[in-house]
Design a protein around this motif. Structure first.
Motif, PDB file in Angstrom:
ATOM      1  N   ALA A 166       0.840  -1.206   0.000  1.00  0.00           N
ATOM      2  CA  ALA A 166       0.000   0.000   0.000  1.00  0.00           C
ATOM      3  C   ALA A 166       0.873   1.253   0.000  1.00  0.00           C
ATOM      4  O   ALA A 166       2.096   1.195   0.151  1.00  0.00           O
ATOM      5  N   GLU A 167       0.222   2.382  -0.199  1.00  0.00           N
ATOM      6  CA  GLU A 167       0.925   3.655  -0.227  1.00  0.00           C
ATOM      7  C   GLU A 167       1.660   3.876   1.094  1.00  0.00           C
ATOM      8  O   GLU A 167       1.158   3.519   2.160  1.00  0.00           O
ATOM      9  N   SER A 168       2.830   4.489   1.005  1.00  0.00           N
ATOM     10  CA  SER A 168       3.643   4.749   2.195  1.00  0.00           C
ATOM     11  C   SER A 168       4.726   5.743   1.821  1.00  0.00           C
ATOM     12  O   SER A 168       5.091   5.863   0.648  1.00  0.00           O
ATOM     13  N   GLY A 169       5.246   6.445   2.794  1.00  0.00           N
ATOM     14  CA  GLY A 169       6.403   7.298   2.551  1.00  0.00           C
ATOM     15  C   GLY A 169       7.669   6.498   2.299  1.00  0.00           C
ATOM     16  O   GLY A 169       8.684   7.046   1.876  1.00  0.00           O
ATOM     17  N   LEU A 170       7.609   5.208   2.575  1.00  0.00           N
ATOM     18  CA  LEU A 170       8.733   4.321   2.297  1.00  0.00           C
ATOM     19  C   LEU A 170       8.516   3.667   0.944  1.00  0.00           C
ATOM     20  O   LEU A 170       7.404   3.205   0.644  1.00  0.00           O
ATOM     21  N   THR A 171       9.554   3.594   0.136  1.00  0.00           N
ATOM     22  CA  THR A 171       9.425   2.871  -1.131  1.00  0.00           C
ATOM     23  C   THR A 171       9.278   1.380  -0.857  1.00  0.00           C
ATOM     24  O   THR A 171       9.595   0.895   0.240  1.00  0.00           O
ATOM     25  N   LYS A 172       8.812   0.662  -1.871  1.00  0.00           N
ATOM     26  CA  LYS A 172       8.716  -0.792  -1.713  1.00  0.00           C
ATOM     27  C   LYS A 172      10.088  -1.403  -1.462  1.00  0.00           C
ATOM     28  O   LYS A 172      10.237  -2.339  -0.676  1.00  0.00           O
ATOM     29  N   LEU A 173      11.095  -0.869  -2.130  1.00  0.00           N
ATOM     30  CA  LEU A 173      12.450  -1.378  -1.894  1.00  0.00           C
ATOM     31  C   LEU A 173      12.868  -1.150  -0.443  1.00  0.00           C
ATOM     32  O   LEU A 173      13.427  -2.051   0.202  1.00  0.00           O
ATOM     33  N   GLU A 174      12.580   0.040   0.071  1.00  0.00           N
ATOM     34  CA  GLU A 174      12.970   0.304   1.466  1.00  0.00           C
ATOM     35  C   GLU A 174      12.271  -0.668   2.424  1.00  0.00           C
ATOM     36  O   GLU A 174      12.877  -1.164   3.376  1.00  0.00           O
ATOM     37  N   ARG A 175      10.994  -0.940   2.153  1.00  0.00           N
ATOM     38  CA  ARG A 175      10.294  -1.888   3.022  1.00  0.00           C
ATOM     39  C   ARG A 175      10.909  -3.294   2.929  1.00  0.00           C
ATOM     40  O   ARG A 175      11.029  -4.009   3.915  1.00  0.00           O
ATOM     41  N   GLU A 176      11.308  -3.663   1.714  1.00  0.00           N
ATOM     42  CA  GLU A 176      11.952  -4.975   1.563  1.00  0.00           C
ATOM     43  C   GLU A 176      13.328  -4.999   2.232  1.00  0.00           C
ATOM     44  O   GLU A 176      13.749  -6.024   2.777  1.00  0.00           O
ATOM     45  N   MET A 177      14.026  -3.867   2.201  1.00  0.00           N
ATOM     46  CA  MET A 177      15.324  -3.815   2.897  1.00  0.00           C
ATOM     47  C   MET A 177      15.129  -4.035   4.399  1.00  0.00           C
ATOM     48  O   MET A 177      15.886  -4.787   5.030  1.00  0.00           O
ATOM     49  N   ILE A 178      14.120  -3.390   4.955  1.00  0.00           N
ATOM     50  CA  ILE A 178      13.820  -3.626   6.378  1.00  0.00           C
ATOM     51  C   ILE A 178      13.506  -5.104   6.607  1.00  0.00           C
ATOM     52  O   ILE A 178      13.996  -5.720   7.564  1.00  0.00           O
ATOM     53  N   ALA A 179      12.694  -5.664   5.731  1.00  0.00           N
ATOM     54  CA  ALA A 179      12.310  -7.074   5.868  1.00  0.00           C
ATOM     55  C   ALA A 179      13.541  -7.977   5.951  1.00  0.00           C
ATOM     56  O   ALA A 179      13.615  -8.884   6.791  1.00  0.00           O
ATOM     57  N   VAL A 180      14.509  -7.732   5.093  1.00  0.00           N
ATOM     58  CA  VAL A 180      15.668  -8.624   5.051  1.00  0.00           C
ATOM     59  C   VAL A 180      16.591  -8.386   6.242  1.00  0.00           C
ATOM     60  O   VAL A 180      17.117  -9.338   6.825  1.00  0.00           O
ATOM     61  N   VAL A 181      16.765  -7.133   6.627  1.00  0.00           N
ATOM     62  CA  VAL A 181      17.637  -6.867   7.784  1.00  0.00           C
ATOM     63  C   VAL A 181      17.061  -7.518   9.047  1.00  0.00           C
ATOM     64  O   VAL A 181      17.781  -8.166   9.814  1.00  0.00           O
ATOM     65  N   VAL A 182      15.775  -7.370   9.246  1.00  0.00           N
ATOM     66  CA  VAL A 182      15.138  -8.007  10.405  1.00  0.00           C
ATOM     67  C   VAL A 182      15.283  -9.532  10.321  1.00  0.00           C
ATOM     68  O   VAL A 182      15.645 -10.194  11.301  1.00  0.00           O
ATOM     69  N   SER A 183      15.030 -10.076   9.155  1.00  0.00           N
ATOM     70  CA  SER A 183      15.081 -11.534   8.975  1.00  0.00           C
ATOM     71  C   SER A 183      16.496 -12.068   9.133  1.00  0.00           C
ATOM     72  O   SER A 183      16.692 -13.210   9.559  1.00  0.00           O
ATOM     73  N   SER A 184      17.468 -11.241   8.793  1.00  0.00           N
ATOM     74  CA  SER A 184      18.863 -11.646   8.982  1.00  0.00           C
ATOM     75  C   SER A 184      19.206 -11.694  10.469  1.00  0.00           C
ATOM     76  O   SER A 184      19.844 -12.644  10.938  1.00  0.00           O
ATOM     77  N   ILE A 185      18.780 -10.704  11.211  1.00  0.00           N
ATOM     78  CA  ILE A 185      19.040 -10.723  12.658  1.00  0.00           C
ATOM     79  C   ILE A 185      18.409 -11.964  13.292  1.00  0.00           C
ATOM     80  O   ILE A 185      19.028 -12.642  14.112  1.00  0.00           O
ATOM     81  N   ASN A 186      17.193 -12.275  12.871  1.00  0.00           N
ATOM     82  CA  ASN A 186      16.490 -13.441  13.413  1.00  0.00           C
ATOM     83  C   ASN A 186      16.889 -14.747  12.733  1.00  0.00           C
ATOM     84  O   ASN A 186      16.421 -15.811  13.113  1.00  0.00           O
ATOM     85  N   ARG A 187      17.736 -14.654  11.712  1.00  0.00           N
ATOM     86  CA  ARG A 187      18.222 -15.809  10.946  1.00  0.00           C
ATOM     87  C   ARG A 187      17.057 -16.676  10.438  1.00  0.00           C
ATOM     88  O   ARG A 187      17.076 -17.912  10.556  1.00  0.00           O
ATOM     89  N   CYS A 188      16.060 -16.026   9.865  1.00  0.00           N
ATOM     90  CA  CYS A 188      14.924 -16.765   9.297  1.00  0.00           C
ATOM     91  C   CYS A 188      15.229 -17.189   7.870  1.00  0.00           C
ATOM     92  O   CYS A 188      15.401 -16.348   6.985  1.00  0.00           O
ATOM     93  N   TRP A 189      15.290 -18.466   7.652  1.00  0.00           N
ATOM     94  CA  TRP A 189      15.636 -19.042   6.352  1.00  0.00           C
ATOM     95  C   TRP A 189      14.627 -18.601   5.288  1.00  0.00           C
ATOM     96  O   TRP A 189      15.014 -18.063   4.254  1.00  0.00           O
ATOM     97  N   TYR A 190      13.353 -18.794   5.552  1.00  0.00           N
ATOM     98  CA  TYR A 190      12.328 -18.477   4.563  1.00  0.00           C
ATOM     99  C   TYR A 190      12.384 -17.003   4.134  1.00  0.00           C
ATOM    100  O   TYR A 190      12.415 -16.671   2.957  1.00  0.00           O
ATOM    101  N   CYS A 191      12.388 -16.115   5.100  1.00  0.00           N
ATOM    102  CA  CYS A 191      12.237 -14.685   4.789  1.00  0.00           C
ATOM    103  C   CYS A 191      13.491 -14.088   4.180  1.00  0.00           C
ATOM    104  O   CYS A 191      13.408 -13.189   3.338  1.00  0.00           O
ATOM    105  N   GLN A 192      14.657 -14.558   4.591  1.00  0.00           N
ATOM    106  CA  GLN A 192      15.875 -14.072   3.950  1.00  0.00           C
ATOM    107  C   GLN A 192      15.900 -14.483   2.476  1.00  0.00           C
ATOM    108  O   GLN A 192      16.290 -13.691   1.612  1.00  0.00           O
ATOM    109  N   VAL A 193      15.483 -15.702   2.196  1.00  0.00           N
ATOM    110  CA  VAL A 193      15.485 -16.173   0.807  1.00  0.00           C
ATOM    111  C   VAL A 193      14.485 -15.373  -0.023  1.00  0.00           C
ATOM    112  O   VAL A 193      14.821 -14.816  -1.079  1.00  0.00           O
ATOM    113  N   ALA A 194      13.246 -15.290   0.450  1.00  0.00           N
ATOM    114  CA  ALA A 194      12.190 -14.679  -0.361  1.00  0.00           C
ATOM    115  C   ALA A 194      12.388 -13.170  -0.494  1.00  0.00           C
ATOM    116  O   ALA A 194      12.267 -12.610  -1.591  1.00  0.00           O
TER     117      ALA A 194
END
Lengths: 188, 188, 188, 188, 188, 188
Positions: free
Chosen positions: F61-89
């Motif tokens: 949805a619309e946001s002041g964050l770009t879709k790329l920025e949201r995905e960057m957050i997703a991967v950084v968080v998933s890396s800290i938590n070492r989530c296999w699924y989310c880091q891959v996707a």
């Protein structure tokens, strides 16, 4: 971004000694690049030679561990330490040596989610403990490796490969060492 | 307790090659002992030579860091990792090189309680960060060392000495390496 | 460096009350010094008396734990908390009481590397858990001590000695308490 | 569930000495209960007396810290250590002394979310550091307290109250000490 | 203190859509308040609706877990993350649903000290591991739940309730979300 | 290896409702696959719908964050938590959206080593703190985001995206969710 392999201003010896030049030529030929870690150490040839001697002995010399197993240890340790350089370079090596790109990814992301046999699970569990809480290792941990089929010489090699990357991870991160860009697309 | 320098059954090459024998003789003469770490590696002379080459380059070769400073880094890193062998052996070295027994104790027990100048404080703070959270090191950390008077070459040396003991600490703890008993009473 | 036993400006009551003066004289006679911790508390005699009453009850009164065992707990706890004062002072006590200098060193550096029997291993493992994650202690942990031969009264004493040094370690570190220099060379 | 104040089989001295009996009667009268921690120590009157002497000096004697402030430190430390007994008993004290039930809750749950002035924030921040990483405390931390208006005597008291609960938290958790049920509904 | 439910300046849509207004009226009627978390999300009705849909499905829809069990998970997770809002709101729910005020307190303070049966202990142990080190969960952990009587659908629900509060805890803490004051005195 | 998207035996509703079938067809068409996370939730259509509603609102949805920025957050968080699924996707999503494969790698391996501008550095630093120690977030942290150009609405979005992946990471790891194999080779 500068061309320097690290954030430190430590230019390579110029000209490089004959032996070093030949070694770099071989790297270029066989790997398609001179790994930046070698360029980083090349401001002092004694340091470069000491590093390559230890690296080559650990990763390439005869061992009860396959080269792939040693690279798996390298990536798991580098993942725990979050070393950019070593995850990139040795992740590529795991992909290439195994022919299973997803295995290299799993070593980087979460080794427990990889499909591993009991031997590899024991080996990586020990490498993880060596990295995270070596002071708590006891005879039970060593015996668990023996029970999984490893000899005392193999245990030495696991400890030393894990130890080595605990060194290089820190050197690379402390100096902001940059991996060669070519690694990223390799063996995908 | 057996005579073995570690918990692994890896006897020394027998007989030792001439060069190794001479090196051990020099150790005996100058140090009054052959450090157990050398005996531990002596089951494979290539590994021993790679280890001693790197050790001697880092700890004894020319550097902007004094030998005492390098030993201080060694003990602080080994204290964080709680490595029995390295705290004993290099704690003795700090006591001997500094002529201040309590300095060796403070490096083992809590380096922040030692009387240090600003340069040493910066150096040990960086070594600590290299040991505990190298992935969070940024240019600010390197600049703080430059501001404290260190050159880029010095930064390399701090990172590499700290990195090296992060390797040997883990090898020693993983193999239950025993320090020579003579260290305990030295330079008290 | 000032003469003050801590970094706080809290001079001793002057003159000391008669009873305190006598107590300090006994310390001087038996230990060759007045431990700085006593001088630190002596700005308020009620606090000093409360501290010494608890200390003497825990460390010197009758118990199923030997005095050496209580000192071993003291040093292991102080090592985890990296308390400069307590490692120095009680490390000396372990060396003196055991007649084994290397035992004092091992309590400071890594208790898992000491040569311990099953009883001592259980005792120090419990003291470590009390120090690091007391909220996770369950009946299983207490039962393990009973299985190692400890009575419920002994368990109380282990918990209280470990607890006490978790207090004094923090007081000493928070106030930069300095150990008397004489400890360093004792019983080496 | 048994009646015992802890999981250890350490019954109270029977009959209690006269002075102890009177002290317990006063507790019953003023608090409506004899706190279980006192019953727990009452298997040995010397230990009970040493504990109450230190407790009363720290928490009730004159100090630059108010009784409420000392109880706030008690709860913040006990929350970090997740001590069941001390959070229950001293959380009730914060609610009662402050007349603000939500303040007691915030000390238990997350002190950073409480409405605090600068002095209290500095005090609790120091108590937290004393609890979590006392070995990293430096003169800067003490100076920050002085800048917030605390005297050196106050700093001593903060360190000692924080230290004391780091002891009792561990004793209570290690022995599964049960808080009196009456605390839960107090001052809600 | 402002009236805003968080530290962010994100006022509610005004006027609220009819459906939202009705939902808030129902909350007011049944709970005596509109929970601040709903007001916080109400700056964007799509976000509010997505949040309430997921919340209601997880916490109120049919499940092999009772509503109390789901609230117990909520509080244990929120305690580990030290979320002020969620410990207050869901601590009240545990007190109310169980009729045991001290159970709500124990979930906040240290769940290991609560009186729990084997099923609840397994459930909360898994929720704790999901919160603290989910990357180390293996089939053994899931099997332990099955052995304690949980179905695979129950395991899904435990993981999702624990996961959900790991989300909301972070949203609430990151935005300084304030719990409604009424919760504090409920079900004491 | 079974075909199941997780280690739990929770087969998809069969037949899928019309709306779900259409949604999966769209996924197949646009992404070339139905992401396993959707199959995992499809044993209960209400849960699937709640999940997709929240996911789509946050990430698309619309946001002041770009879709790329949201995905960057997703991967950084998933890396800290070492989530296999989310880091891959989501690592694949960062590579695809940025057109910079090495950026996706850096988000997985060590975001501090990526080439980022000040805005992105502030954003990822906040997401990291939300993940690792949300209870220590204070107004200073929010103000730092405002100073980097983010609105309060943007701060809400950063907190919620980071929070969301702290949920899904735990659900995926707790259930051993397997990423679709196609992700590995995408956008290399």
């Amino acid at each position: 971004m500068s061309d320097s392999p690290t954030a430190l201003d430590l230019p390579m010896v110029d000209p490089l000694p004959e032996a070093t030049r030949k070694y770099f030529d071989i790297c270029q030929e066989k790997l398609g690049m001179v790994p930046n870690v070698l360029k980083a150490y090349a401001f002092d040839i004694d340091k470069l030679d000491a590093f390559t001697a230890m690296y080559n002995d650990l990763m390439l010399a005869e061992s009860g561990l396959t080269k792939l197993e040693r690279e798996m240890i390298a990536v798991v340790v580098s993942s725990i330490n979050r070393c950019w350089y070593c995850q990139v370079a040795h992740g590529a090596a795991v992909r290439a040596l195994s022919g299973r790109p997803e295995l290299g990814e799993a070593m980087v992301m979460n080794w427990r989610m990889a499909e591993l046999d009991a031997r590899q699970t024991a080996m990586l569990g020990f490498a993880e403990k060596v990295t995270q809480e070596s002071a708590r290792i006891t005879e039970d941990d060593r015996q668990a490796l023996r029970d999984a089929g490893f000899s005392d010489r193999d245990i030495w090699d696991i400890a030393n490969v894990a130890g080595f990357f605990n060194m290089t991870n820190r050197v690379a991160s402390a100096t902001a060492m940059r991996p060669n860009a070519d690694y990223h697309a390799q063996a995908r």
